[in-house]
Enzyme design. Structure first.
Site: not given
Ligand code: GRF
Length: 188
Positions: A94, A12, A110, A14
């Site tokens: 999804i 989490g 991604h 991001n």
């Molecule tokens: C990120 O690298 C994102 O690009 C991918 O999954 C990862 C999630 O990382 N879809 P976090 O859980 O936000 O640290």
């Protein structure tokens, strides 16, 4: 205020960068209604507590079908009047129920320069490739795996002496800037 829901399955980071951007006023007129997770022990839940944010935990194993699982999610989304869904490390495709309800209103990030290295372990795929540049992509979500229309990308170098963990960290640093910026542009 535009209401968004953030979906995450793992760490989490991001999700947290989006919450921080809102708190710091960099991302305005957006309200996160809740964190939605499909993993009851995911670390993103801890992060949500720091922001006093509601968390919906919904595990596929508790349902007879993916359709029923998604119906439950749609109930919450509807009750909260969510307008956009932001995927931030959500490890499920999804399905058609949510896609139909949120056509072109679901974003994903991604960790590769799509269309290269779709799917699992994108960082590992880039790391093994011999490429000297990689990055991250924000895109709309469609029914495929990382196939939706690309909105924006951020790039970073891959150094010969990198470990995979160092590369992962460099890409995450880009994502934490890129995702809030793109959300701000697209949603407002
Ligand atoms: C990120 O690298 C994102 O690009 C991918 O999954 C990862 C999630 O990382 N879809 P976090 O859980 O936000 O640290």
């Amino acid at each position: 205020m535009t209401k968004i829901a953030i979906f995450a399955s793992g760490s989490g980071s991001n999700f947290e960068s989006i919450m921080n951007a809102i708190e710091e006023g960099k991302l305005q007129n957006i309200e996160v209604t809740a964190l939605y997770t499909d993993k009851a022990n995911a670390y993103c839940i801890e992060r949500a507590r720091k922001f006093n944010l509601d968390v919906h935990i919904n595990e596929l194993k508790n349902f007879d079908s993916k359709a029923d699982y998604e119906r439950k999610i749609i109930e919450w989304l509807t009750a909260e009047k969510v307008e956009w869904i932001i995927l931030a490390g959500y490890m499920k495709l999804i399905g058609e129920h949510i896609l139909n309800a949120y056509d072109r209103r679901i974003l994903n990030i991604h960790p590769s320069l799509l269309p290269k290295y779709k799917g699992k372990d994108a960082v590992g795929q880039a790391f093994e490739s011999g490429d000297t540049v990689t990055g991250s992509t924000v895109h709309y979500v469609d029914s495929g795996m990382d196939t939706g229309e690309i909105i924006e990308q951020g790039t970073c170098p891959i150094y010969k002496e990198d470990t995979k963990a160092q590369l992962e960290e460099r890409i995450k640093a880009i994502e934490h800037q890129l995702y809030p910026e793109v959300i701000s542009k697209i949603i407002q």
